[in-house]
Design an enzyme around this catalytic site. Structure first.
Site, short mmCIF file in Angstrom:
data_model
loop_
_atom_site.label_atom_id
_atom_site.label_comp_id
_atom_site.label_asym_id
_atom_site.label_seq_id
_atom_site.Cartn_x
_atom_site.Cartn_y
_atom_site.Cartn_z
N HIS A 41 45.19 -64.78 20.15
CA HIS A 41 46.26 -63.84 20.49
C HIS A 41 45.69 -62.43 20.51
O HIS A 41 45.11 -61.98 19.53
CB HIS A 41 47.40 -63.94 19.48
CG HIS A 41 48.13 -65.25 19.57
ND1 HIS A 41 49.14 -65.60 18.73
CD2 HIS A 41 48.00 -66.27 20.43
CE1 HIS A 41 49.59 -66.80 19.05
NE2 HIS A 41 48.91 -67.23 20.09
N THR A 130 38.85 -76.97 22.84
CA THR A 130 37.98 -75.85 22.51
C THR A 130 36.88 -76.28 21.54
O THR A 130 36.06 -75.47 21.14
CB THR A 130 38.79 -74.69 21.88
OG1 THR A 130 39.60 -75.22 20.84
CG2 THR A 130 39.65 -74.00 22.91
N GLN A 225 49.85 -71.46 21.81
CA GLN A 225 49.78 -72.26 23.05
C GLN A 225 51.11 -72.15 23.81
O GLN A 225 51.79 -71.14 23.68
CB GLN A 225 49.42 -73.72 22.75
CG GLN A 225 48.01 -73.90 22.24
CD GLN A 225 47.94 -74.06 20.74
OE1 GLN A 225 48.90 -74.39 20.09
NE2 GLN A 225 46.78 -73.83 20.19
P1 GDP Z 1 48.41 -65.25 24.08
O1 GDP Z 1 47.54 -66.39 23.65
O2 GDP Z 1 49.68 -65.74 24.68
O3 GDP Z 1 48.62 -64.23 23.01
O4 GDP Z 1 47.68 -64.52 25.27
P2 GDP Z 1 46.16 -64.02 25.33
O5 GDP Z 1 45.94 -62.99 24.30
O6 GDP Z 1 45.22 -65.16 25.38
O7 GDP Z 1 46.10 -63.45 26.81
C1 GDP Z 1 46.79 -62.42 27.18
C2 GDP Z 1 45.84 -61.40 27.75
O8 GDP Z 1 46.57 -60.59 28.59
C3 GDP Z 1 45.25 -60.48 26.68
O9 GDP Z 1 44.02 -59.99 27.11
C4 GDP Z 1 46.28 -59.36 26.64
O10 GDP Z 1 45.75 -58.14 26.16
C5 GDP Z 1 46.68 -59.27 28.07
N1 GDP Z 1 48.06 -58.88 28.34
C6 GDP Z 1 49.18 -59.12 27.62
N2 GDP Z 1 50.28 -58.67 28.28
C7 GDP Z 1 49.82 -58.15 29.44
C8 GDP Z 1 50.45 -57.53 30.57
O11 GDP Z 1 51.67 -57.40 30.65
N3 GDP Z 1 49.63 -57.12 31.58
C9 GDP Z 1 48.29 -57.28 31.56
N4 GDP Z 1 47.58 -56.85 32.59
N5 GDP Z 1 47.66 -57.86 30.53
C10 GDP Z 1 48.42 -58.28 29.50
#
Ligand code: GDP
Length: 427
Positions: A41, A130, A225
């Site tokens: 996250h 993973t 997830q």
């Molecule tokens: P999670 O596992 O659902 O928390 O998601 P991840 O952290 O794996 O992936 C989300 C990615 O997208 C991260 O690099 C975040 O910083 C980025 N992110 C989150 N919200 C946004 C958004 O609204 N726009 C963009 N461009 N990136 C975002």
């Protein structure tokens, strides 16, 4: 809002970390209840990036309690490394702000080994895990041979349980897979040392969270997830080993189902998936590449390129309904700027029948035909905007169209990775 479940509605990586970090400003307790360190996250606060795998995303808010509940598969080495990393950066992590369930199952080296070895044997049927041992640890839980955090705190019990588990695992590692067995004494020594370091955080987190709820504290349940990876309701067998949505909370956190007051889903404005398995709206060609480049769609945990595709209204409608969500957050809307046209999957043709329902048996999705509808895109960087009415007309039209297709209100838009880059639509 006394208790709120926030979960991913797609195949994970929906941007939950960012949204949960933001919502945690209004929470007293943030609880992880399933999954392991396979979920990464990401949070960005004032340009500084933090990637967490096990510590809940409330940790950047001083005073918020963060709970790793019994349903999480804990890799103690990873958890303690995250604690050290946070402390090095000046984030306070104490036995008050981080609580770890004595009932959570543990991941050891033999689980990681088994994960990698079994994937290898599956050949073309591999799941694309993973390799972090999470599936094997959950398998041991169900087989009643797992070790839990409480076992680590009692060296005698730890020796008895770990010896029994390792005897069988070593036989499999050596005789079935032809790999090097693990040394029991070394594993034991490391386990007991890890137990000593975990001790200040460990307790009966179920009882603690129930008491917090009774005391009127605001509880945020952080899903990891996404629903399409749920072991029961996702695209089995290409799923994770736990219940990823609201249904996972009662068992995974020891929290009464009737006390979950609200559920909110999180979905990207398009779709991504890491690993193998059905992905009906996948775009294999240039458009998929363009989304990957614009959204920097590479895994936070593994760096693997994510498969990309159009927003799938069928899947998201299913995920929200399954979890009783009355709202959802659309993330990464900014990534779609600059596309001439945007499509959305509105129905599938499964076995020759047109349907807008997600099929109960995921293999039905293999080679299924997807029906799309298309709308014009918009130009320009929208990541600096904070008011809905300032968005380009076509961006608003896209949001409202998708909202109508899904049938559940979009309560917030995310338009960039930073905590502040959101547009509220009621949340
Ligand atoms: P999670 O596992 O659902 O928390 O998601 P991840 O952290 O794996 O992936 C989300 C990615 O997208 C991260 O690099 C975040 O910083 C980025 N992110 C989150 N919200 C946004 C958004 O609204 N726009 C963009 N461009 N990136 C975002």
């Amino acid at each position: 809002m006394p208790s709120l479940s926030v979960f991913g509605v797609q195949w994970g990586d929906e941007g939950k970390g960012k949204i949960i970090d933001r919502l945690a400003a209004d929470a007293d307790v943030v609880v992880r209840y399933q999954g392991g360190a396979n979920a990464g996250h990401t949070m960005v606060v004032d340009g500084e990036k933090t990637v967490l795998h096990l510590v809940p995303c409330g940790v950047l808010h001083p005073g918020t309690k963060n709970v790793v509940a019994n349903g999480v598969a804990i890799d103690p080495i990873q958890l303690l490394a995250e604690v050290d990393g946070l402390r090095e950066r000046g984030v306070e992590v104490t036995g008050e702000t981080l609580r770890v369930s004595s009932g959570a199952h543990l991941i050891f080296e033999h689980h990681r080994q088994m994960d990698r070895l079994s994937e290898h044997w599956l050949g073309d049927g591999r799941i694309g895990t993973t390799g972090r041992g999470i599936g094997p640890a959950y398998a041991d839980k169900a087989s009643r041979v797992g070790l839990r955090v409480g076992d680590l705190l009692d060296p005698n019990r730890c020796r008895t349980r770990l010896s029994a588990a390792l005897a069988e695992k070593n036989a499999t590692i050596e005789r079935v897979h032809g790999a090097q067995p693990l040394d029991l004494d070394a594993e034991l020594e490391s386990a007991v040392a890890l137990g000593d370091r975990l001790r200040p955080f460990v307790g009966d987190t179920g009882a603690e969270v129930r008491a917090d709820y009774r005391a009127g504290k605001r509880i945020l349940f952080e899903g990891a997830q996404g629903i399409m990876l749920d072991i029961d309701h996702g695209t089995y067998p290409f799923v994770t080993s736990s219940n990823t949505g609201t249904a996972g909370i009662p068992a995974g956190a020891g929290f009464p189902p009737g006390h979950i007051d609200r559920a909110i889903g999180i979905a990207k404005a398009y779709c991504t998936r890491v690993g193998e398995g059905p992905f009906p709206s996948e775009l294999a060609g240039e458009v998929g590449e363009a989304i990957r480049a614009a959204g920097n769609e590479y895994g936070a945990t593994t760096g693997r390129p994510r498969r990309c595709g159009w927003f799938d209204a069928v899947a998201v409608r299913y995920g929200l309904a399954l979890n009783g969500a009355d709202g959802w957050v659309m993330t990464n809307l900014d990534v779609l700027s600059g596309f001439d046209e945007l499509s959305v999957a509105t129905a599938y043709v499964v076995g020759g029948e047109l349907t807008s329902e997600y099929p109960a048996h995921p293999p039905a999705l293999d080679g299924c035909e997807v029906r799309y509808e298309t709308r014009p895109g918009w130009e320009g960087d929208i990541s600096g905007l904070r008011r809905y009415e300032d968005l380009p007309e076509n961006a608003r039209a896209y949001v409202e169209w998708v909202e109508e297709l899904v049938g559940t209100p979009i309560v917030m838009l995310s338009i960039g990775p930073d905590r502040e880059q959101v547009i509220s639509r009621g949340l």
